[in-house]
Design a protein around this motif. Structure first.
Motif, PDB file in Angstrom:
ATOM      1  N   THR A  46       0.869  -1.170   0.000  1.00  0.00           N
ATOM      2  CA  THR A  46       0.000   0.000   0.000  1.00  0.00           C
ATOM      3  C   THR A  46       0.906   1.220   0.000  1.00  0.00           C
ATOM      4  O   THR A  46       2.133   1.099   0.045  1.00  0.00           O
ATOM      5  CB  THR A  46      -0.975   0.007   1.195  1.00  0.00           C
TER       6      THR A  46
ATOM      7  N   ARG B 102      -7.629   8.182  -2.197  1.00  0.00           N
ATOM      8  CA  ARG B 102      -8.948   7.524  -2.229  1.00  0.00           C
ATOM      9  C   ARG B 102      -9.829   7.886  -1.047  1.00  0.00           C
ATOM     10  O   ARG B 102     -11.044   7.782  -1.136  1.00  0.00           O
ATOM     11  CB  ARG B 102      -8.786   5.999  -2.225  1.00  0.00           C
TER      12      ARG B 102
ATOM     13  N   GLN C 280     -17.288  -0.056  -3.309  1.00  0.00           N
ATOM     14  CA  GLN C 280     -17.964   0.755  -4.337  1.00  0.00           C
ATOM     15  C   GLN C 280     -19.469   0.797  -4.118  1.00  0.00           C
ATOM     16  O   GLN C 280     -20.112   1.839  -4.323  1.00  0.00           O
ATOM     17  CB  GLN C 280     -17.595   0.242  -5.718  1.00  0.00           C
TER      18      GLN C 280
ATOM     19  N   HIS D  84     -20.681  11.584   9.083  1.00  0.00           N
ATOM     20  CA  HIS D  84     -19.846  10.434   9.419  1.00  0.00           C
ATOM     21  C   HIS D  84     -18.526  10.542   8.667  1.00  0.00           C
ATOM     22  O   HIS D  84     -18.497  10.846   7.473  1.00  0.00           O
ATOM     23  CB  HIS D  84     -20.577   9.145   9.040  1.00  0.00           C
TER      24      HIS D  84
ATOM     25  N   ASN E 213     -14.863   8.876   4.567  1.00  0.00           N
ATOM     26  CA  ASN E 213     -14.141   9.043   3.315  1.00  0.00           C
ATOM     27  C   ASN E 213     -14.337  10.488   2.848  1.00  0.00           C
ATOM     28  O   ASN E 213     -15.472  10.936   2.704  1.00  0.00           O
ATOM     29  CB  ASN E 213     -14.744   8.059   2.308  1.00  0.00           C
TER      30      ASN E 213
HETATM   31  N1  ACO Z   1      -3.328   0.233  -1.198  1.00  0.00           N
HETATM   32  C1  ACO Z   1      -3.022   0.188  -2.492  1.00  0.00           C
HETATM   33  N2  ACO Z   1      -3.830  -0.314  -3.429  1.00  0.00           N
HETATM   34  C2  ACO Z   1      -5.040  -0.766  -3.021  1.00  0.00           C
HETATM   35  C3  ACO Z   1      -5.434  -0.737  -1.667  1.00  0.00           C
HETATM   36  C4  ACO Z   1      -4.513  -0.205  -0.738  1.00  0.00           C
HETATM   37  N3  ACO Z   1      -4.805  -0.118   0.573  1.00  0.00           N
HETATM   38  N4  ACO Z   1      -6.667  -1.254  -1.582  1.00  0.00           N
HETATM   39  C5  ACO Z   1      -7.038  -1.600  -2.813  1.00  0.00           C
HETATM   40  N5  ACO Z   1      -6.062  -1.308  -3.683  1.00  0.00           N
HETATM   41  C6  ACO Z   1      -6.073  -1.527  -5.132  1.00  0.00           C
HETATM   42  C7  ACO Z   1      -6.990  -2.639  -5.560  1.00  0.00           C
HETATM   43  O1  ACO Z   1      -6.388  -3.883  -5.438  1.00  0.00           O
HETATM   44  C8  ACO Z   1      -7.258  -2.271  -6.975  1.00  0.00           C
HETATM   45  O2  ACO Z   1      -6.171  -2.678  -7.757  1.00  0.00           O
HETATM   46  P1  ACO Z   1      -6.378  -3.237  -9.258  1.00  0.00           P
HETATM   47  O3  ACO Z   1      -6.979  -2.080 -10.020  1.00  0.00           O
HETATM   48  O4  ACO Z   1      -4.992  -3.608  -9.684  1.00  0.00           O
HETATM   49  O5  ACO Z   1      -7.313  -4.396  -9.124  1.00  0.00           O
HETATM   50  C9  ACO Z   1      -7.288  -0.753  -6.954  1.00  0.00           C
HETATM   51  O6  ACO Z   1      -6.581  -0.363  -5.760  1.00  0.00           O
HETATM   52  C10 ACO Z   1      -8.694  -0.202  -6.900  1.00  0.00           C
HETATM   53  O7  ACO Z   1      -9.425  -0.922  -5.901  1.00  0.00           O
HETATM   54  P2  ACO Z   1     -10.923  -0.590  -5.591  1.00  0.00           P
HETATM   55  O8  ACO Z   1     -11.406  -1.422  -4.449  1.00  0.00           O
HETATM   56  O9  ACO Z   1     -11.695  -0.607  -6.874  1.00  0.00           O
HETATM   57  O10 ACO Z   1     -10.741   0.893  -5.091  1.00  0.00           O
HETATM   58  P3  ACO Z   1     -11.808   2.014  -4.995  1.00  0.00           P
HETATM   59  O11 ACO Z   1     -11.466   3.090  -5.918  1.00  0.00           O
HETATM   60  O12 ACO Z   1     -13.196   1.496  -4.991  1.00  0.00           O
HETATM   61  O13 ACO Z   1     -11.477   2.548  -3.540  1.00  0.00           O
HETATM   62  C11 ACO Z   1     -12.460   2.519  -1.354  1.00  0.00           C
HETATM   63  C12 ACO Z   1     -11.705   1.719  -2.397  1.00  0.00           C
HETATM   64  C13 ACO Z   1     -11.565   3.631  -0.861  1.00  0.00           C
HETATM   65  C14 ACO Z   1     -12.807   1.604  -0.200  1.00  0.00           C
HETATM   66  C15 ACO Z   1     -13.702   3.095  -2.036  1.00  0.00           C
HETATM   67  O14 ACO Z   1     -14.485   2.079  -2.617  1.00  0.00           O
HETATM   68  C16 ACO Z   1     -14.550   3.855  -1.109  1.00  0.00           C
HETATM   69  O15 ACO Z   1     -14.240   4.959  -0.774  1.00  0.00           O
HETATM   70  N6  ACO Z   1     -15.699   3.282  -0.703  1.00  0.00           N
HETATM   71  C17 ACO Z   1     -16.562   3.912   0.236  1.00  0.00           C
HETATM   72  C18 ACO Z   1     -16.647   3.056   1.358  1.00  0.00           C
HETATM   73  C19 ACO Z   1     -16.053   3.641   2.602  1.00  0.00           C
HETATM   74  O16 ACO Z   1     -15.575   4.721   2.710  1.00  0.00           O
HETATM   75  N7  ACO Z   1     -16.181   2.803   3.569  1.00  0.00           N
HETATM   76  C20 ACO Z   1     -15.817   3.108   4.870  1.00  0.00           C
HETATM   77  C21 ACO Z   1     -16.654   2.315   5.771  1.00  0.00           C
HETATM   78  S1  ACO Z   1     -18.308   2.402   5.329  1.00  0.00           S
HETATM   79  C22 ACO Z   1     -19.008   3.534   6.172  1.00  0.00           C
HETATM   80  O17 ACO Z   1     -18.513   3.939   7.171  1.00  0.00           O
HETATM   81  C23 ACO Z   1     -20.275   4.034   5.657  1.00  0.00           C
END
Ligand code: ACO
Length: 327
Positions: free
Chosen positions: A37, A45, A220, A254, A257
């Motif tokens: 990471t 992100r 997502q 909350h 993100n």
């Molecule tokens: N470090 C580096 N790379 C990573 C990491 C990391 N920690 N985690 C995932 N990746 C990679 C993945 O493997 C993927 O690689 P690939 O393209 O080679 O397959 C790439 O990054 C993209 O992964 P995605 O899961 O598609 O990343 P996304 O853009 O969806 O971001 C995140 C992930 C930040 C979780 C996003 O979906 C998000 O913001 N979701 C909202 C959910 C949230 O904030 N949840 C918090 C808890 S829920 C709540 O409280 C309501």
């Protein structure tokens, strides 16, 4: 006790465990597990730069106790004056009794009702709404409402997409009966059809852990749902209170993100400086995130008495809600 027109926050408190884990610390932690990471990925992100984790043996009630003491001190109240305790948590000390009763004992008081509310990251907004209704109905006059979490205990450190997002902490408010506003309106929702997109799908049965006892998330799907429901809840609670988005002095959503938070602020046409942000230093502390952010904004002198504050929660369940208040 008689019914009163309003409940009002008279004190806030927050507590983070001392161990700060930066994104660079996470790079090392995950490297030891063969995972990559980077600070850049996490910041871009999520907006998260660091989070705090408890040490072994420290539980949600310990964090709740510190936050509660600070909130009581700010309100000028003693624990003996509290006649209702509600703790919002998804990481309770035990299966039972509730973390609220454990907190009550640690505060050195007994007798008043104490119970937990489980609505994951919406937990504090749910708990505040319940306490507001109980105070206005005359069932309580001085309530202690706490969000407390040790999410580090339920993270899967082999899943880099989730383990970098969360942190531990507690936030608390003292909510009292008042003739002046106060909480203006509340709005709560849930849709259990989406339970699977954010869950810890395990339980304890016959002395064994059944299922998966660590957090799983479809990031997502959560992102898409969160953006929509936060806007809807904001508009609904404003309409209930007879206010408009122009009346909002502070938005305290909350803290999951920064992209979801900025999106909500934009939809409500709020200037970026009206959005309270702690996710950068706290990560997502689930039920603790809203009261921790409120406390940070109050103690830094941003939120002033009489200003209008919109609190919003969203999380597992799927649950969401909003509380509009004059501070
Ligand atoms: N470090 C580096 N790379 C990573 C990491 C990391 N920690 N985690 C995932 N990746 C990679 C993945 O493997 C993927 O690689 P690939 O393209 O080679 O397959 C790439 O990054 C993209 O992964 P995605 O899961 O598609 O990343 P996304 O853009 O969806 O971001 C995140 C992930 C930040 C979780 C996003 O979906 C998000 O913001 N979701 C909202 C959910 C949230 O904030 N949840 C918090 C808890 S829920 C709540 O409280 C309501």
């Amino acid at each position: 006790m008689t019914a009163v027109p309003y409940s009002r926050i008279t004190g806030t408190g927050g507590y983070l465990p001392p161990r700060r884990v930066s994104n660079d610390d996470f790079v090392q932690l995950l490297a030891a597990r063969g995972l990559e990471t980077s600070d850049a990925w996490i910041v871009e992100r999520t907006g998260i730069r660091a989070r705090h984790f408890v040490d072994d043996g420290v539980n949600s009630s310990d964090l709740a106790l510190e936050a509660s003491r600070r909130a009581l001190e700010a309100a000028g109240r003693s624990a003996a004056e509290v006649d209702l305790i509600i703790v919002a948590t998804s990481t309770p000390d035990m299966v039972f009794p509730s973390t609220a009763t454990i907190l009550q004992a640690k505060l050195g008081v007994h007798g008043c009702p104490a119970f937990d509310v489980q609505a994951v990251c919406s937990g504090f907004v749910y708990a505040l709404s319940v306490a507001d209704a109980m105070i206005r109905a005359g069932s309580a006059r001085c309530a202690l409402i706490v969000g407390a979490e040790v999410f580090s205990r339920i993270l899967d450190f082999d899943d880099r997409t989730t383990c970098v997002l969360f942190g531990d902490g507690a936030g608390a408010v003292v909510l009292e009966a008042s003739d002046e506003p106060g909480i203006l309106a509340t709005e709560l929702h849930a849709d259990g059809r989406h339970a699977g997109i954010l869950c810890v799908p395990g339980t304890v049965s016959g002395g064994q852990v059944l299922g998966h006892p660590l957090l799983r998330m479809d990031g997502q799907a959560v992102f898409k749902l969160a953006v929509g429901v936060l806007e809807n809840a904001a508009r609904a609670v404003l309409a209930k209170a007879g206010r408009t988005e122009a009346d909002i002095d502070w938005l305290i959503p909350h803290q999951a993100n920064i992209r979801i938070m900025n999106g909500t602020a934009r939809k409500l046409k709020l200037a970026p400086e009206r959005l309270v942000v702690t996710v950068d230093e706290h990560g997502n502390t689930s039920a603790a995130s809203v009261p921790l952010a409120l406390d940070a904004a109050v103690r830094s002198g941003r939120v002033q008495r009489g200003e209008t504050v919109l609190l919003e929660g969203v999380g597992g369940g799927f649950t969401w809600g909003a509380v509009l208040l004059d501070f």
